[in-house]
Write an enzyme that holds these catalytic residues in place. Structure first.
Site, PDB file in Angstrom:
ATOM      1  N   LYS A  38       0.823  -1.207   0.000  1.00  0.00           N
ATOM      2  CA  LYS A  38       0.000   0.000   0.000  1.00  0.00           C
ATOM      3  C   LYS A  38       0.860   1.261   0.000  1.00  0.00           C
ATOM      4  O   LYS A  38       1.708   1.446   0.876  1.00  0.00           O
ATOM      5  CB  LYS A  38      -0.900   0.009   1.241  1.00  0.00           C
ATOM      6  CG  LYS A  38      -1.917   1.121   1.241  1.00  0.00           C
ATOM      7  CD  LYS A  38      -3.013   0.827   2.233  1.00  0.00           C
ATOM      8  CE  LYS A  38      -4.060   1.910   2.278  1.00  0.00           C
ATOM      9  NZ  LYS A  38      -4.691   2.221   1.009  1.00  0.00           N
ATOM     10  N   GLY A  43       6.690   1.142   5.259  1.00  0.00           N
ATOM     11  CA  GLY A  43       7.522   0.164   4.548  1.00  0.00           C
ATOM     12  C   GLY A  43       7.484   0.346   3.047  1.00  0.00           C
ATOM     13  O   GLY A  43       8.513   0.270   2.372  1.00  0.00           O
ATOM     14  N   CYS A  44       6.312   0.606   2.513  1.00  0.00           N
ATOM     15  CA  CYS A  44       6.177   0.763   1.060  1.00  0.00           C
ATOM     16  C   CYS A  44       6.872   2.029   0.580  1.00  0.00           C
ATOM     17  O   CYS A  44       7.491   2.044  -0.486  1.00  0.00           O
ATOM     18  CB  CYS A  44       4.707   0.754   0.656  1.00  0.00           C
ATOM     19  SG  CYS A  44       3.928  -0.850   0.985  1.00  0.00           S
ATOM     20  N   THR A  45       6.798   3.076   1.362  1.00  0.00           N
ATOM     21  CA  THR A  45       7.483   4.312   0.999  1.00  0.00           C
ATOM     22  C   THR A  45       8.993   4.102   1.026  1.00  0.00           C
ATOM     23  O   THR A  45       9.700   4.513   0.102  1.00  0.00           O
ATOM     24  CB  THR A  45       7.071   5.458   1.939  1.00  0.00           C
ATOM     25  OG1 THR A  45       5.658   5.655   1.810  1.00  0.00           O
ATOM     26  CG2 THR A  45       7.807   6.745   1.611  1.00  0.00           C
ATOM     27  N   ALA A  48       9.887   1.929  -2.040  1.00  0.00           N
ATOM     28  CA  ALA A  48       9.793   2.704  -3.285  1.00  0.00           C
ATOM     29  C   ALA A  48      10.934   3.711  -3.394  1.00  0.00           C
ATOM     30  O   ALA A  48      11.521   3.875  -4.472  1.00  0.00           O
ATOM     31  CB  ALA A  48       8.443   3.416  -3.343  1.00  0.00           C
TER      32      ALA A  48
END
Length: 162
Positions: A38, A43-45, A48
């Site tokens: 998401k 974590g995703c940021t 990315a």
């Protein structure tokens, strides 16, 4: 999908509204596809941004980087803009890409999986990395697999193991 097998291809429209087909990269350039749960979460940021921070290294390896999440396209556009992400982001709102790539759920089935697939120039799977919490390690594994492939003799199949 197992290392050494021909990887799945897919056609999609990225966060900028540009259509593409991963089959067009076959025999031309390697592809790194990272599935993340998401946009805008910690974590995703970090994941990315780690791919963003390694963009020059992936470019030097002539690799196409593609991020995939269930977020709608407008969320991915905002995510890419806010963090200056230089690669394609794809919305998989219906889960069809996760199913096609057999991305497992994690954390007792509660979260969409975080898996990276590293596909060589030939279209064969070089390596995968599956970790919900080692966010930046996805980049390290992808770079190592592509670097090993670039150093392998012609016709040889270089693989790494995470």
């Amino acid at each position: 999908m197992q290392v050494g097998e021909v990887a799945q291809t897919f056609a999609a429209t990225d966060h900028r509204g540009e259509p593409f087909d991963t089959a067009a990269f076959r025999d031309k350039r390697p592809v790194v596809i990272f599935f993340f749960p998401k946009a805008f979460t910690t974590g995703c940021t970090r994941q990315a941004c780690a791919f963003r921070d390694s963009a020059a290294a992936f470019q030097a390896l002539d690799a196409e980087v593609i991020g995939v999440s269930a977020d709608p396209p407008e969320v991915l556009r905002d995510f890419a803009a806010k963090y200056n992400l230089p690669y394609r982001l794809v919305s998989d709102a219906d889960g069809s890409l996760r199913k096609k790539f057999q991305v497992p759920r994690s954390m007792m089935g509660l979260l969409a999986g975080r898996v990276t697939y590293i596909i060589g120039r030939s279209g064969r799977l070089l390596d995968t990395y599956n970790s919900q919490l080692s966010w930046t390690q996805h980049v390290t594994v992808a770079r190592a697999a592509l670097e090993a492939e670039s150093k392998a003799p012609a016709g040889a199949q270089a693989t790494t193991s995470a």
